[in-house]
Design an enzyme around this catalytic site. Structure first.
Site, PDB file in Angstrom:
ATOM      1  CG  ASP A 130     -85.253 166.106  46.698  1.00 21.31           C
ATOM      2  OD1 ASP A 130     -85.578 166.614  45.598  1.00 21.31           O
ATOM      3  OD2 ASP A 130     -86.030 165.451  47.404  1.00 21.31           O
TER       4      ASP A 130
ATOM      5  CG  HIS B  21     -87.090 172.001  53.197  1.00 24.16           C
ATOM      6  ND1 HIS B  21     -87.589 170.742  53.361  1.00 24.16           N
ATOM      7  CD2 HIS B  21     -87.810 172.815  53.975  1.00 24.16           C
ATOM      8  CE1 HIS B  21     -88.590 170.791  54.201  1.00 24.16           C
ATOM      9  NE2 HIS B  21     -88.751 172.025  54.579  1.00 24.16           N
TER      10      HIS B  21
ATOM     11  N   GLY C 230     -92.591 167.302  61.099  1.00 19.86           N
ATOM     12  CA  GLY C 230     -92.031 166.420  62.124  1.00 19.86           C
ATOM     13  C   GLY C 230     -92.070 164.982  61.637  1.00 19.86           C
TER      14      GLY C 230
ATOM     15  CG  HIS D 227     -85.498 171.051  57.051  1.00 21.00           C
ATOM     16  ND1 HIS D 227     -84.633 170.674  58.059  1.00 21.00           N
ATOM     17  CD2 HIS D 227     -85.500 170.017  56.168  1.00 21.00           C
ATOM     18  CE1 HIS D 227     -84.144 169.477  57.797  1.00 21.00           C
ATOM     19  NE2 HIS D 227     -84.650 169.054  56.668  1.00 21.00           N
TER      20      HIS D 227
END
Lengths: 489, 143
Positions: A101, A338, A388, A412
């Site tokens: 991704d 990320h 989170g 991340h």
């Protein structure tokens, strides 16, 4: 299979938050591996982390160390939380260091609304977001594009959205790389990738992708000045955080080039890796450059995807509160990526050196004064958005000038500790939804099973993860954000 | 049971083992295991559309990887949920050759109980091996 046994015996404590596995640990390691974690988090890591981070240390051209962040866990090729920098002249590029991704990332949007103002409209807001932002398997976006328009979009990223009236000019300034990696070349992308992605712009996806309404309680502001600089100015201010990536388009780009690299890696370049998921090619090779140009297209698709979703979020808030998004103060705090590889200049042995930094499940965390972050954040360091679990909360952090050892990278998210199956066996989606609602969190999902998989206890403790990054000097806490509404795919 | 999901090798994702008395059956079961990650109750998929897939590769495991990736591609590009029928895998030196008819229908949110989206098939611990009972494969999917 737990933990204490997983940590290699030869690991050396460098500091309270840095642990080193020497290059003698495994034949072929060119550099040592370093793991950023407290002792507790280190012991909770699965064996895959240690095996994979030391495999990464064997890749040609790696500089200093193969790294893993405190939220690290087992991944494909690289661990999730893996960071590695390669010399741009002599090193490699590996899709396994970026992930399927590509540019999965986080965006945080502010409002000037308080919890008291939002609370009576919460269900309406969440329901409306759920209907307006497509989620789950096979969902398609509201923007209808031809293949050639889509190719334009992937070369331009957020700039395309600005031209189409789907972005504010300041949105681009507040997105990493201004929402567009330069050098994206759609001719390096397969037809299959385009077919998978052209109608998915503006969709969230599934798994751990979500869009969440959050509150910044005064007691959860860790650094008032920086919080104000990042846009948190009133008590109990409401913000929206979301997490998604490049959808089927990016997944196909990664799949395609994994094959290309497997084919040429050994035959043409004489490179052997310890794991096929680490398939790579010299960065300075036709295949390496083609993947880099295709990867940038996927990066830009993800920026555009998050930009279009932001447009929808603004519409939803505007409809519910009968005010314009501008009047509701719906500016972005920031957008971070990320899963990428980026060319960056870092100081290695006293010399500025051009490196290809792979971050997989890791956020860039540039400190105060560094080039490449928005002017308005020059004094604070860049915002770092740490997602989170949907039950426990998330963090807005800031990059620090002490992060050089990790190429200015940080965690991340919280990182899974419980398998999806175990989570589903342990939690029932319907009950979890009711329990969360009793605690003031209203959640909508396509699937009960998918909801159960994302239960808070399936993840590491986010507080411990962010604390470890702060102790290690990678990023500091600014605001802890509590969930009140969530949609997930 | 012709396939089962594994818990201990893919914390954040999905791993499965599939079995078949021959390679064709094994590949068909692996296809079902993949589709079953995305939709509950494979019986809800009607056979409205059939696509022929032909692939070749010298490695059996890469052939399976390519076949399953084809299903993932068709799920996004044509929004199709598919099961494999009439599938053969034969040695045709130097390759293995797969011929399959995959049938199914477009995703229907009203009728299909959808679960997780499969992003990609991975090479992580991918294997296809012969056992005394037939053939067995291990596959990890990124979701």
């Amino acid at each position: 299979m737990r933990a204490q046994l997983a940590v290699p015996e030869s690991i050396k404590k460098i500091s309270d938050t840095v642990w080193e596995i020497p290059a003698s640990y495994k034949p072929g390691m060119l550099v040592p591996a370093r793991i950023y974690a407290t002792e507790k988090l280190l012991k909770e890591m699965d064996a895959g982390v240690f095996d994979q981070v030391t495999n990464v240390a064997c890749l040609p051209g790696i500089v200093n160390y193969a790294l893993c962040m405190p939220d690290g866990h087992w991944g494909y090729g690289f661990p999730i939380g893996g960071v590695a920098a390669f010399d741009a002249e002599r090193g490699v590029i590996s899709p396994g260091g970026i992930g399927f991704d590509i540019n999965c990332g986080m965006r945080l949007v502010l409002t000037n609304l308080t919890y008291e103002e939002v609370k009576p409209r919460l269900h309406e807001l969440v329901d409306s977001l759920f209907y307006r932002i497509p989620t789950g398997v096979g969902s398609t976006g509201f923007i209808k594009l031809s293949f050639s328009e889509f190719e334009e979009l992937v070369e331009q990223g957020s700039r395309w959205c600005l031209k189409k009236g789907l972005a504010w000019p300041e949105d681009l300034e507040l997105t990493e790389e201004r929402g567009c990696f330069a050098g994206a070349d759609a001719s390096k992308v397969s037809r299959k990738a385009v077919e998978r992605g052209f109608d998915q712009v503006g969709t969230l996806g599934s798994g751990n992708h979500y869009c969440e309404i959050q509150v910044a309680r005064p007691e959860n502001i860790f650094d008032g000045n920086t919080a104000r600089a990042f846009g948190f100015t009133v008590p109990d201010q409401v913000a929206v955080m979301f997490h998604c990536g490049s959808r089927g388009f990016g997944h196909q780009v990664a799949t395609d080039y994994l094959q290309v690299f497997l084919d040429v890696m050994e035959r043409k370049y004489g490179i052997k890796t310890l794991d096929r998921e680490l398939a790579c090619a010299p960065f300075n090779s036709p295949e390496g450059q083609a993947y880099f140009a295709a990867m940038k297209c996927a990066v830009n698709m993800a920026f555009a995807n998050r930009q279009v979703i932001l447009h929808r979020i603004r519409e939803v808030f505007s409809n519910v509160f009968k005010k314009s998004p501008e009047a509701l103060g719906m500016s972005m705090a920031y957008d971070v990526t990320h899963n990428t590889a980026k060319l960056e200049d870092h100081t290695i042995n006293g010399r500025r050196t051009r490196l290809l930094v792979h971050r997989k499940g890791s956020t860039r965390a540039f400190g105060p004064g560094m080039e490449g972050i928005p002017e308005r954040y020059r004094e604070t360091g860049q915002p770092v958005i740490i997602g989170g679990s949907m039950e426990t909360g998330s963090y807005l952090m800031a990059g620090l000038s002490t992060g050089a050892g990790a190429f200015y990278s940080t965690a991340h998210g919280s990182g899974r500790t419980m398998s999806r199956h175990q989570a589903k066996r342990t939690y029932r989606g319907e009950k979890l939804k009711r329990d969360m609602e009793a605690r003031g969190i209203y959640v909508r999902s396509d699937t009960w099973g998918g909801l159960a998989e994302e239960a808070g206890a399936a993840y590491k403790n986010i507080d411990e993860v962010v604390e470890a990054t702060e102790l290690a000097g990678l990023s500091k806490r600014v605001v802890r954000l509590l969930p009140i509404g969530n949609i997930k795919g | 049971m012709p396939y089962r999901y594994l818990e201990d090798i893919a914390t954040a994702d999905v791993a499965f083992e599939a079995w078949g008395k021959d390679l064709g059956e094994l590949f068909a079961e692996a296809a079902d295991a993949t589709t079953n990650v995305m939709v509950e109750g494979l019986a809800s998929i009607k056979r409205k559309e059939t696509i022929d897939i032909e692939l070749r590769n010298p490695e059996l495991d890469i052939l399976l990887y390519n076949f399953l990736n084809e299903l993932v591609y068709l799920k996004d590009a044509r929004r199709l949920l598919l099961r494999a029928y009439d599938i053969t895998v034969e040695k045709e030196w130097p390759d293995f050759r797969l011929k399959a008819k995959v049938s199914g229908e477009a995703i229907d949110h009203a009728r299909h109980r959808l679960k997780a989206d499969v992003k990609a098939v991975t090479l992580h611990r991918l294997s296809v091996r012969e056992t005394p009972e037939g053939w067995k494969a291990t596959v990890v999917l990124d979701i």
